[in-house]
Write a protein that holds these residues in place. Structure first.
Motif, PDB file in Angstrom:
ATOM      1  N   VAL A 228      45.811  41.795  33.832  1.00  0.00           N
ATOM      2  CA  VAL A 228      44.517  41.434  34.419  1.00  0.00           C
ATOM      3  C   VAL A 228      44.366  39.926  34.578  1.00  0.00           C
ATOM      4  N   LEU A 229      45.066  39.139  33.780  1.00  0.00           N
ATOM      5  CA  LEU A 229      45.000  37.688  33.965  1.00  0.00           C
ATOM      6  C   LEU A 229      45.726  37.267  35.241  1.00  0.00           C
ATOM      7  N   ASN A 230      46.722  38.041  35.657  1.00  0.00           N
ATOM      8  CA  ASN A 230      47.318  37.805  36.970  1.00  0.00           C
ATOM      9  C   ASN A 230      46.311  38.124  38.069  1.00  0.00           C
ATOM     10  N   ALA A 231      45.535  39.187  37.877  1.00  0.00           N
ATOM     11  CA  ALA A 231      44.509  39.535  38.856  1.00  0.00           C
ATOM     12  C   ALA A 231      43.469  38.430  38.955  1.00  0.00           C
ATOM     13  N   ASN A 236      41.171  33.981  41.752  1.00  0.00           N
ATOM     14  CA  ASN A 236      40.577  32.685  41.410  1.00  0.00           C
ATOM     15  C   ASN A 236      39.170  32.846  40.830  1.00  0.00           C
ATOM     16  N   VAL A 237      39.061  33.778  39.879  1.00  0.00           N
ATOM     17  CA  VAL A 237      37.788  34.009  39.193  1.00  0.00           C
ATOM     18  C   VAL A 237      38.049  34.079  37.685  1.00  0.00           C
ATOM     19  N   PRO A 238      37.046  33.798  36.856  1.00  0.00           N
ATOM     20  CA  PRO A 238      37.198  34.028  35.419  1.00  0.00           C
ATOM     21  C   PRO A 238      37.444  35.514  35.170  1.00  0.00           C
ATOM     22  N   VAL A 239      38.266  35.835  34.188  1.00  0.00           N
ATOM     23  CA  VAL A 239      38.621  37.236  33.957  1.00  0.00           C
ATOM     24  C   VAL A 239      37.393  38.070  33.593  1.00  0.00           C
TER      25      VAL A 239
END
Length: 323
Positions: A228-231, A236-239
């Protein structure tokens, strides 16, 4: 090398069940220039007489700890985490809960265990139902653990190529009526990024729609967010902007973040307390696990800020970058 395409110089060759990318020595620094030690590729010279390097791209799990990561592990403060006394693990869990916008987080050995624990908590009575995509990692690649260990019934919806599925079919699958012929639907499972749909980033609009429908039906939403950190990096948003459309999440440190061990699940305090108890029953109690949590902390500080470079390199390689 100017004017020559990578695609004409690299070739995929099979080695048993694996696939590797083989390239001339001159190109061995690409895409390893900034991430040779601890990103999504691993490189070794084929043999002492070869002019080629072998770059293993079969998975982002084949990375090895960098010297800095090993040093952090060596110097980690440790205690017995089964008693809640490992301060490095405690700090990691607090940090992840805050990053995810959740009440509490729990460090677990693997993503498979994290997903299984989540299903056990969401579906506490055997025979309760989880709605999943047909190509979800939980269904395809976790040995059916939600069935034979948790006793959870999987209701499958065909995944589309972008990792989503048909919302109208999902609505029809939710079963909350008090009829002894049917199971209760307790949780809807999403995946972002979606592994078996080509690593696609699932649109936030889809996640929001699923979440709103689930909440109106008193059903939870769990995200298999191994990457999800790749997502979050791709969007380009905070997780936490992704995870606000979920009740619980599982995320792996041993994937794109390149730590050698560990995942984390997060949700409400009640959810995590139940998962912690079940973690012990599944053999996931960690004693002096701060050594392992320190690798995850190092990855958050040093690898996560460079994750966008993995995306950049992958795009360049897929297009056949000119040199």
């Amino acid at each position: 090398m100017t004017g020559m395409k990578v695609s004409t110089l690299y070739r995929i060759i099979p080695l048993g069940s694996k696939q590797i990318l083989r390239c001339p020595r001159e190109l061995s620094k690409f895409p390893l220039k900034v991430n040779k030690c601890f990103y999504n590729v691993a490189s070794t010279q084929q043999n002492s007489h070869s002019k080629d390097y072998v770059i293993d791209l079969k998975s982002d799990t084949v990375t090895k700890p960098s010297p800095g990561m090993r040093k952090a592990m060596t110097e980690a403060e440790v205690g017995d985490d089964v008693y809640g006394e490992d301060e490095t693990i405690n700090e990691l869990q607090r940090r992840m809960a805050d990053m995810f916008g959740k009440e509490k987080a729990l460090f677990v050995p693997t993503g498979t265990m994290g997903n299984l624990l989540s299903m056990c908590v969401h579906c506490p009575s055997r025979g309760e139902e989880a709605i999943l995509g047909s190509r979800s990692h939980i269904f395809v690649h976790e040995q059916g653990g939600i069935a034979f260990i948790a006793g959870v019934l999987a209701s499958l919806i065909e995944n589309k190529p972008d990792g989503t599925f048909d919302i109208e079919i999902m609505k029809q699958r939710i079963r909350q009526i008090d009829d002894p012929h049917f199971p209760y639907t307790r949780v809807i499972c999403l995946e972002n990024t979606h592994n078996f749909c080509g690593g696609k980033v699932v649109p936030l609009s889809f996640m929001e729609e699923v979440y709103n429908i689930a909440k109106s039906a008193n059903v939870n939403v769990h995200l298999d967010g191994a990457r999800v950190l790749n997502a979050a990096t791709a969007l380009n948003v905070p997780v936490k902007d992704i995870l606000k459309y979920t009740d619980t999440v599982n995320m792996c440190f041993s994937k794109g973040l390149s730590a050698p061990f560990g995942s984390v699940i997060a949700g409400t305090e009640e959810f995590v307390d139940k998962a912690r108890r079940l973690r012990k029953a599944l053999g996931g109690g960690i004693r002096q696990g701060g050594i392992l949590a320190a690798a995850a902390m190092y990855a958050l500080d040093n690898v996560l800020p460079q994750l966008h470079l993995d995306h950049k390199h992958a795009k360049e390689l897929s297009k056949g970058k000119n040199y």
